[in-house]
Every structure is written in C-alpha cells, then in structure tokens.
Enzyme design. Structure first.
Site, PDB file in Angstrom:
ATOM      1  N   SER A 396       0.857  -1.185   0.000  1.00 45.37           N
ATOM      2  CA  SER A 396       0.000   0.000   0.000  1.00 45.37           C
ATOM      3  C   SER A 396       0.891   1.232   0.000  1.00 45.37           C
ATOM      4  CB  SER A 396      -0.904  -0.042   1.240  1.00 45.37           C
ATOM      5  OG  SER A 396      -1.614   1.166   1.341  1.00 45.37           O
ATOM      6  N   LYS A 399      -0.396   6.631  -4.375  1.00 35.88           N
ATOM      7  CA  LYS A 399      -0.324   6.581  -5.834  1.00 35.88           C
ATOM      8  C   LYS A 399      -0.265   7.994  -6.394  1.00 35.88           C
ATOM      9  CE  LYS A 399      -2.052   2.518  -4.765  1.00 35.88           C
ATOM     10  NZ  LYS A 399      -2.582   2.395  -3.428  1.00 35.88           N
ATOM     11  N   PHE A 477      -6.981   4.543   3.185  1.00 33.91           N
ATOM     12  CA  PHE A 477      -8.099   3.612   3.314  1.00 33.91           C
ATOM     13  C   PHE A 477      -7.615   2.166   3.275  1.00 33.91           C
ATOM     14  CE2 PHE A 477     -10.053   0.895   0.086  1.00 33.91           C
ATOM     15  CZ  PHE A 477     -11.092   0.340   0.838  1.00 33.91           C
ATOM     16  N   GLU A 478      -6.604   1.903   2.444  1.00 40.12           N
ATOM     17  CA  GLU A 478      -6.045   0.550   2.357  1.00 40.12           C
ATOM     18  C   GLU A 478      -5.438   0.137   3.715  1.00 40.12           C
ATOM     19  OE1 GLU A 478      -4.726   1.283  -2.295  1.00 40.12           O
ATOM     20  OE2 GLU A 478      -3.205   0.706  -0.830  1.00 40.12           O
ATOM     21  N   PHE A 479      -4.758   1.091   4.338  1.00 32.89           N
ATOM     22  CA  PHE A 479      -4.155   0.867   5.653  1.00 32.89           C
ATOM     23  C   PHE A 479      -5.249   0.492   6.647  1.00 32.89           C
ATOM     24  CE2 PHE A 479      -1.192   3.095   9.004  1.00 32.89           C
ATOM     25  CZ  PHE A 479      -0.934   1.869   9.587  1.00 32.89           C
TER      26      PHE A 479
END
Ligand SMILES: *[C@@H]1O[C@H](CO)[C@@H](O)[C@H](O)[C@H]1NC(C)=O
Ligand SMILES: *[C@@H]1O[C@H](CO)[C@@H](O)[C@H](O)[C@H]1NC(C)=O
Ligand SMILES: *[C@@H]1O[C@H](CO)[C@@H](O)[C@H](O)[C@H]1NC(C)=O
Ligand SMILES: *[C@@H]1O[C@H](CO)[C@@H](O)[C@H](O)[C@H]1NC(C)=O
Length: 559
Positions: A396, A399, A477-479
């Site tokens: 993650s 980007k 959000f991925e975290f």
C-alpha cells in the site's frame, strides 16, 4: 724272570689298605701341631691350615673343628649353637675369647688333622700391654702398634706379622703411605678403609716349644668430633605450612648431625600451645640415617592426626640436639590457601560466565534478526505452504495522480518508485516473495473498495509505505482496511515502512493512529539500497517464512 713278577705281586698285596676315615674318639694321626697364646677379651681368629691362607668359602664346609676333652675324646664344635664362635673359610673366630676357651682344638681338612693348642691369658698378666682399641683421625699420620710387643721381655721374638681381617699386611707399591716399621704399621695418610681388626703375631720359645703370640687391635678411623650444633635443613624458620582443619598432617624435619664418636642425637617435634605449654608430637617415622664420614642426616616425621583450630594458633618446633647443643626451627600452620584460591576461581569463573552470557545476550539482541533469518533459512517450515493466499504481501503506497500532484513531479525518487520498483526488485527477485501491487497486478486504473479488501485478505502481509503524502492520500483507506483484516480469522500482519517523516493529522482515523503508535516501523533511507542492509533484514524478518529462493529457482530450472 717269573720270580720278579711274583715278588711284585706279593709286594702289592702286602701293602696296607688306606683307612677311609678316622672317627672322632679313635686314635688319630696328627699331621701338625700349633700353639697359640692369645689375650682374653680379644677378637681372635685361628686358622686351620696356616699357609697358604685359604679363603674359598667352599672350604668352610670341608673343615671340621673339634675340641679335645681331657679324656682325649673329641667334641665337634657346631657353630650354630654358639654365637661367640664362628667359622669362616679356614678360620675359627672368637668374638671375645675367654680363659675358658683355652684348650686343644683339632681341625680336619682333606683327612689331615691339625692340633691347635690355645692358651688364653689375661692382658693384665703382660706388663705394658698396649691398646686394644684405637680411634684415629681421618687423613692424619697414625701408627698401629702391636699391643703385646712388651710381653715376654728378654725373650727372643721373631717373625712379627700383621694381619688385617685375616689377610697379611705387607708394604706394597700401590700404598706407599703404609710402612711396616719395627712392631708397628705406620700410616702416613689414614683412609676410612684402613679401619678394621688388625692382628699381630710373633713367635717365641716357651718351655722348649714354639708359640705364636697373637694380639689384636680394633682400629677405628673417623673425623674429629664435631664442634657444631645440629643443623636443621628443613623446615625453614618461620615457615608457614598449609593445613586443612580436620585432616591429618605430617611434619618432617631433616637434620644434619656432625660426626661424634659417642653419638646420642635427639630429634623431636614439639607443639607450643598458645598458653606456652609444650607437647611432644608422636613420632611416626625416623628414617635410617644417611651416613658419611663427616656426619649423618636424620629425617623425622611426626603426625598430627587431625588439625584443629588450636593447632593453627600454636607453633611447632623441630628440636635437634647433640653433645654440643641444640638447634630449633619454628613453623606455624596456616589454613590451606587452596580453598580461598578455589573460591576466587569459582567467583571469577561465575563473573566471567555472567559476562559471557551478557555479551552473548547482547549479541543475540543486536543480531536477533540475522539469527531469525538464519534459523528460518535452514530450520523453519515454509509458512506459505498450505494456506490459500495468493500473495506474500500487499503493498500500500501513495499513488501518483497525474492531475493533482504537480509539486512532486520533480521528485525523481518518490515512494511510488520505491513501492513499484525497489520493493519488488529485492523481495521478488532476490527473496522470491510474491507482492501485490494494485496498479501492476490488479487494475492499472483503480479498484473498488470491496475488491481491495478481498485482495488484502488474499495476502499474508500488508506493507504500508508511510509518508506525509500517504497519510493525506486516499490510499490511507487501504491501511485502514488492512488493520481491520488483522483482527479477522486468517489475520494478516502489517509491515510499516516509514519512507519519509510525516505528521499525523487530526483527521486521521482512530484505528490508524493506534496502529501507528503500536506497531514497529522500519525506517527507509535512500542509501539502504543494498540488499543486505539492516533495512532489508528487518523487512524480511517481518515477511512470511519462505524457503530459500535460490533452491526453489534451481528446482524450477531443473524442471
Ligand atoms: C658369648 O659371650 C658373652 C660375653 O661376651 C657371654 O655373656 C655369653 O655367655 C657367651 N655365649 C656363649 C654361648 O658362650
Ligand atoms: C712353662 O713351664 C713352667 C713350669 O714348668 C710353667 O709354669 C709355665 O706355665 C709354662 N709355660 C707355658 C707357656 O706353658
Ligand atoms: C586463636 O587466636 C585468635 C586470635 O589470635 C582467637 O580469636 C581465637 O579464639 C583462637 N582460637 C583458638 C582455638 O584458640
Ligand atoms: C638448648 O640450648 C639453649 C642454649 O642455646 C639452652 O638454653 C637450652 O636449655 C637448651 N635446651 C635444652 C632442652 O637443653
């Protein structure tokens, strides 16, 4: 000519047959008669066969000695029941001849009988009888005089002969310091070997028969009496002897006593109690003294059966005494040092061991990751086998959006490059991990939230590349999703990499804040590009256990 033969035959037959043996008590043919006149209390030897002197021990058993009683009967002399009379070679010896030994002796050798008339008289009956014992000093000039030389004054004496231990004393080339002068032996230098029993003989006629007058001198050679007190070689004065309480202890004392003719040495160990009372220690062993011409060395050993505390407070004295005086050496007992030394050793040993353990654990602490990696490499099971997960790690990162982040464009080495190139180059190429990088592996354009959660769940780890940009980006959000996944049935683990320093904004979700403060973070540093640096070790430490890639690679290549 026949009558001559007959005459010969008759002559031979007429010859008397030789008698085999003449038994004791029967009239015997005496071959020879000798007369000896000796002095009471002398040590005297009388030979059976006068000349030449027979010394072979074989003869000893071939010679029989008899004593002729007044009725003419012979009594064989058995030497074993008379300690004062001994036979040796061809002589019979009287250790101390007595008046009662006077009489007629007969000796038989090779069927030849010799009669010996022995007359013992007291030394007092000879006026001016000389010394029977002589003590002389070593190395000095000395004279051995025949003690009987003044007896029978006015008589014609001849053939004075000296014998030493039954061998005639003669002047010899090899011994120029020995001369025979008149009735004496003159020793210009006296050697220890000159000591011994000397016998002087002379002949004279008494009442028409020839007599041999025989007298003896015990000649002793020695050093001068010592003027010195005994000398204690061992122990040293004030020596401290180690002792163990309750154990026996031997005390040795070695003493040199100078030569003394009348020698009464005293040697003992004395214990001097703290209250100054004295005890003599029990003697356990007194070695046979080692002698030389100057004196003797005596070694005394005494024993303490059990060393007590009182012994440690006492002193021990080796006491040696001769006629000149006494010498002492004082020693003390001390507790055996060995115990202390041993204790010190044990202490030192323990300290060293402790230090080694500390150093060891320090090393382990410092090298923990390496050790774990080593262990994993050789011992551990591959934990990736048997679970249904597709990826070793989900990566993650923030980007780059072409539209929004112009300000970072110039940054040639940003976290995107790190996540999409550097991470895979090490973890995938070198360590055979399979990473999940969304842009590369799933959807180059972006993914739905549900898809992302599914993908995270298909991974064993979640690597979070932290930076200020990441914290502020939607990727956070991925975290958050990964944190949620850690709490599920098949939990995944988080690996936090701090790519660049960042500040936590207030808006950050609570779970993320907690995770950031609770989880360990591996800090990235640009110079850490080499594969073996600490950074990569730490990352690998958190990565799943996987068998050495090179092995797997070769396996694949073989297929
Ligand atoms: C040997 O001699 C000693 C004295 O020198 C004497 O007392 C002892 O009785 C003698 N022994 C014999 C067996 O004659
Ligand atoms: C010699 O004879 C005298 C008397 O005739 C006698 O008293 C003496 O003892 C004899 N001496 C010896 C050595 O026999
Ligand atoms: C030995 O001497 C010490 C003092 O020098 C004393 O304290 C100790 O009691 C003594 N021990 C014995 C057994 O006499
Ligand atoms: C030992 O010699 C000394 C003189 O050196 C003397 O005073 C002492 O009495 C002697 N000891 C004994 C036991 O004779």
């Amino acid at each position: 000519m026949d009558w001559i033969v007959w005459m010969l035959v008759i002559y031979i037959l007429k010859q008397p047959v030789k008698t085999e043996e003449n038994h004791a008590g029967l009239p015997i043919a005496i071959h020879e008669e000798q007369r000896y006149q000796v002095f009471a209390k002398d040590k005297i030897s009388i030979p059976c066969v006068q000349e030449p002197t027979q010394t072979s021990p074989v003869i000893e058993n071939q010679i029989q000695w008899f004593f002729e009683k007044s009725n003419g009967n012979l009594n064989e002399i058995h030497i074993n029941n008379n300690v004062n009379i001994t036979k040796k070679a061809n002589v019979i010896s009287f250790s101390s001849v007595e008046i009662s030994n006077s009489g007629i002796y007969i000796c038989k050798f090779n069927n030849i009988y010799t009669r010996i008339i022995l007359k013992v008289i007291t030394k007092d009956s000879c006026l001016g009888y000389g010394q029977s014992n002589q003590f002389v000093l070593l190395s000095a000039k000395n004279t051995i005089s025949c003690p009987s030389r003044l007896c029978y004054p006015g008589q014609n004496k001849w053939k004075i002969k000296w014998y030493k231990n039954e061998i005639e004393v003669l002047e010899r080339q090899e011994r120029i310091t020995l001369k025979l002068i008149d009735e004496t032996i003159v020793l210009y230098t006296t050697y220890p070997t000159d000591a011994g029993l000397y016998t002087c003989d002379y002949s004279l006629f008494l009442n028409e028969s020839q007599w041999t007058v025989r007298a003896s001198v015990d000649f002793e050679v020695g050093a001068q009496d010592t003027q010195e007190k005994p000398q204690i070689f061992h122990p040293e004065n004030g020596e401290h002897v180690e002792a163990e309480i309750g154990k026996p202890l031997e005390l040795r004392c070695s003493v040199f006593f100078g030569f003394e003719r009348t020698f009464n040495p005293i040697i003992k160990w004395i214990k001097l109690h703290p209250d100054f009372t004295k005890d003599e220690l029990r003697q356990t062993h007194l070695e046979a003294p080692k002698k030389n011409i100057r004196g003797t060395v005596h070694i005394l050993t005494s024993m303490l059966d059990k060393v007590t505390l009182n012994d440690l407070n006492s002193t021990f004295i080796c006491y040696a005494q001769n006629s000149v005086g006494n010498t002492t050496k004082v020693i003390k007992l001390v507790k055996k040092k060995a115990d202390i030394v041993c204790l010190v050793y044990i202490l030192c040993g323990s300290v060293v061991l402790l230090l080694m353990m500390l150093v060891g654990s320090g090393l382990i602490y410092l090298r923990w990751i390496e050790l774990v990696l080593l262990y994993r490499n050789y011992m551990s099971k591959d934990e990736t086998l048997g679970d249904d997960k597709d990826f070793d790690a989900f990566v993650s990162y923030a980007k780059q959006n072409c539209d929004s982040d112009e300000e970072f464009i110039e940054d040639t080495y940003n976290e995107e490059i790190f996540a999409t190139r550097v991470l895979p180059s090490v973890l995938e190429s070198t360590y055979n991990y399979k990473l999940c990088i969304l842009e590369r592996d799933i959807l180059p354009g972006g993914a739905y939230v549900e898809d992302i959660v599914k993908i995270i769940k298909r991974s064993r780890r979640a690597i979070v590349v932290l930076s200020q940009r990441y914290i502020n980006s939607p990727s956070i959000f991925e975290f958050q999703a990964a944190i949620t996944c850690t709490l599920e049935e098949e939990p995944i683990k988080l690996i936090l990499i701090e790519f660049s320093p960042f500040k936590e904004p207030e808006s950050l979700p609570q779970v993320v804040k907690k995770a950031l403060s609770a989880l360990p973070t591996v800090v990235w540093n640009k110079s850490n590009s080499s594969k073996n640096t600490k950074f990569w070790k730490k990352v690998r430490y958190h990565m799943p256990v996987k068998k050495n890639l090179s092995l797997e690679k070769t396996d694949i290549l073989m297929k």
